[in-house]
Motif scaffolding. Structure first.
Motif, PDB file in Angstrom:
ATOM      1  N   TRP A 104       4.432  -5.879  -8.808  1.00 36.83           N
ATOM      2  CA  TRP A 104       3.525  -4.903  -8.303  1.00 36.83           C
ATOM      3  C   TRP A 104       3.268  -3.689  -9.160  1.00 36.83           C
ATOM      4  O   TRP A 104       2.119  -3.099  -9.454  1.00 36.83           O
ATOM      5  CB  TRP A 104       4.031  -4.142  -6.749  1.00 36.83           C
ATOM      6  N   LYS A 137      -7.972   0.346 -15.507  1.00 37.32           N
ATOM      7  CA  LYS A 137      -9.423  -0.275 -15.137  1.00 37.32           C
ATOM      8  C   LYS A 137     -10.161   0.973 -14.483  1.00 37.32           C
ATOM      9  O   LYS A 137     -11.287   1.078 -15.050  1.00 37.32           O
ATOM     10  CB  LYS A 137      -9.292  -1.461 -14.437  1.00 37.32           C
ATOM     11  N   GLY A 138      -9.480   1.416 -13.758  1.00 35.44           N
ATOM     12  CA  GLY A 138     -10.329   2.657 -13.209  1.00 35.44           C
ATOM     13  C   GLY A 138     -10.347   3.879 -13.862  1.00 35.44           C
ATOM     14  O   GLY A 138     -11.290   4.569 -14.249  1.00 35.44           O
ATOM     15  N   ASP A 196       1.678   6.030  -7.121  1.00 32.76           N
ATOM     16  CA  ASP A 196       0.716   7.153  -7.626  1.00 32.76           C
ATOM     17  C   ASP A 196       1.388   8.477  -7.712  1.00 32.76           C
ATOM     18  O   ASP A 196       1.115   9.354  -8.666  1.00 32.76           O
ATOM     19  CB  ASP A 196      -0.493   6.942  -6.933  1.00 32.76           C
ATOM     20  N   ARG A 245       0.777  -1.125   0.185  1.00 30.75           N
ATOM     21  CA  ARG A 245       0.052  -0.023  -0.069  1.00 30.75           C
ATOM     22  C   ARG A 245       0.912   1.163   0.004  1.00 30.75           C
ATOM     23  O   ARG A 245       0.545   2.200  -0.846  1.00 30.75           O
ATOM     24  CB  ARG A 245      -0.873  -0.013   1.104  1.00 30.75           C
ATOM     25  N   GLU A 281       0.908  -4.656 -11.742  1.00 29.57           N
ATOM     26  CA  GLU A 281      -0.242  -4.466 -11.308  1.00 29.57           C
ATOM     27  C   GLU A 281      -0.976  -3.079 -11.099  1.00 29.57           C
ATOM     28  O   GLU A 281      -2.228  -2.974 -11.274  1.00 29.57           O
ATOM     29  CB  GLU A 281      -0.336  -5.610  -9.914  1.00 29.57           C
ATOM     30  N   PHE A 282      -0.051  -2.517 -10.787  1.00 28.92           N
ATOM     31  CA  PHE A 282      -0.623  -0.819 -10.259  1.00 28.92           C
ATOM     32  C   PHE A 282      -1.058  -0.451 -11.698  1.00 28.92           C
ATOM     33  O   PHE A 282      -1.862   0.322 -11.875  1.00 28.92           O
ATOM     34  CB  PHE A 282       0.299  -0.088  -9.809  1.00 28.92           C
ATOM     35  N   ARG A 323       2.228   1.599  -3.602  1.00 30.11           N
ATOM     36  CA  ARG A 323       1.338   2.068  -4.270  1.00 30.11           C
ATOM     37  C   ARG A 323       1.179   3.535  -4.137  1.00 30.11           C
ATOM     38  O   ARG A 323       0.928   4.244  -5.123  1.00 30.11           O
ATOM     39  CB  ARG A 323       0.179   1.382  -3.930  1.00 30.11           C
ATOM     40  N   ARG A 349      -2.319  -2.093 -14.615  1.00 30.97           N
ATOM     41  CA  ARG A 349      -3.793  -2.634 -14.912  1.00 30.97           C
ATOM     42  C   ARG A 349      -4.737  -1.917 -13.686  1.00 30.97           C
ATOM     43  O   ARG A 349      -5.671  -1.485 -14.515  1.00 30.97           O
ATOM     44  CB  ARG A 349      -3.380  -4.151 -14.582  1.00 30.97           C
ATOM     45  N   ASP A 350      -4.575  -1.686 -12.636  1.00 30.44           N
ATOM     46  CA  ASP A 350      -5.466  -1.170 -11.825  1.00 30.44           C
ATOM     47  C   ASP A 350      -5.902   0.280 -12.425  1.00 30.44           C
ATOM     48  O   ASP A 350      -6.924   0.951 -12.335  1.00 30.44           O
ATOM     49  CB  ASP A 350      -5.091  -1.156 -10.396  1.00 30.44           C
ATOM     50  N   THR A 351      -4.835   1.011 -12.597  1.00 32.34           N
ATOM     51  CA  THR A 351      -4.967   2.257 -13.181  1.00 32.34           C
ATOM     52  C   THR A 351      -5.864   2.491 -14.318  1.00 32.34           C
ATOM     53  O   THR A 351      -6.693   3.239 -14.672  1.00 32.34           O
ATOM     54  CB  THR A 351      -3.471   3.223 -13.352  1.00 32.34           C
TER      55      THR A 351
END
Length: 167
Positions: free
Chosen positions: A156, A166-167, A115, A108, A159-160, A111, A162-164
């Protein structure tokens, strides 16, 4: 259970009506002066009763089959209940271990730093520089729970990203 009693009562009443009609038909046949029309009327009544009884039996059989199927499903669920409960409990314990894992706290933190780096691109020259800095920071702040720079760069950060996206 009330439906079962209703079907039994209906069946008993139907059988009484059928027996009464049969007695009348037999009586009519025994009578010498019975006309053909009277006999035909009795025959039509008997056929109607048979059709009615057949429909009632088909309905009862259909309900019985549904009840049996539901009963079988319930028995299966009850047999598997202890296994399902253990599985759910094990899943909850695993999720709790994951939440309590110090590596997740480090992740976390990384991350948040990632960001910030994405919003201010001048902070690091490369992913490797970012990862080295995170290893230094996490080692001090979180207790050194990361195993390597590869964890950050190869697991990581993708993954970060991919998450960015998606959102």
């Amino acid at each position: 259970m009330d439906e079962s009693n209703d079907y039994k009562a209906f069946s008993d009443a139907f059988m009484d009506r059928l027996a009464e009609r049969r007695r009348r038909v037999l009586l009519g046949m025994k009578l010498i002066d019975a006309t053909k029309a009277q006999l035909e009327w009795e025959l039509a009544g008997a056929r109607a009763l048979i059709e009615e009884y057949e429909a009632v039996l088909a309905d009862v059989i259909s309900h019985k089959m549904v009840a049996d199927k539901l009963n079988d499903q319930l028995v299966d669920i009850l047999k598997r209940a202890p296994e399902l409960i253990r599985s759910r409990d094990a899943s909850e314990r695993a999720q709790q271990r994951y939440r309590d894992d110090p590596k997740q706290e480090a992740k976390r933190f990384v991350r948040e730093c990632w960001d910030q780096w994405q919003s201010t691109a001048d902070l690091y020259k490369s992913q490797a520089a970012f990862a080295r800095d995170m290893m230094d920071k996490v080692g001090i702040n979180v207790g050194g729970s990361l195993t390597s720079i590869d964890t950050i760069t190869k697991k990581w950060i993708p993954e970060f990203r991919r998450d960015t996206h998606k959102g």
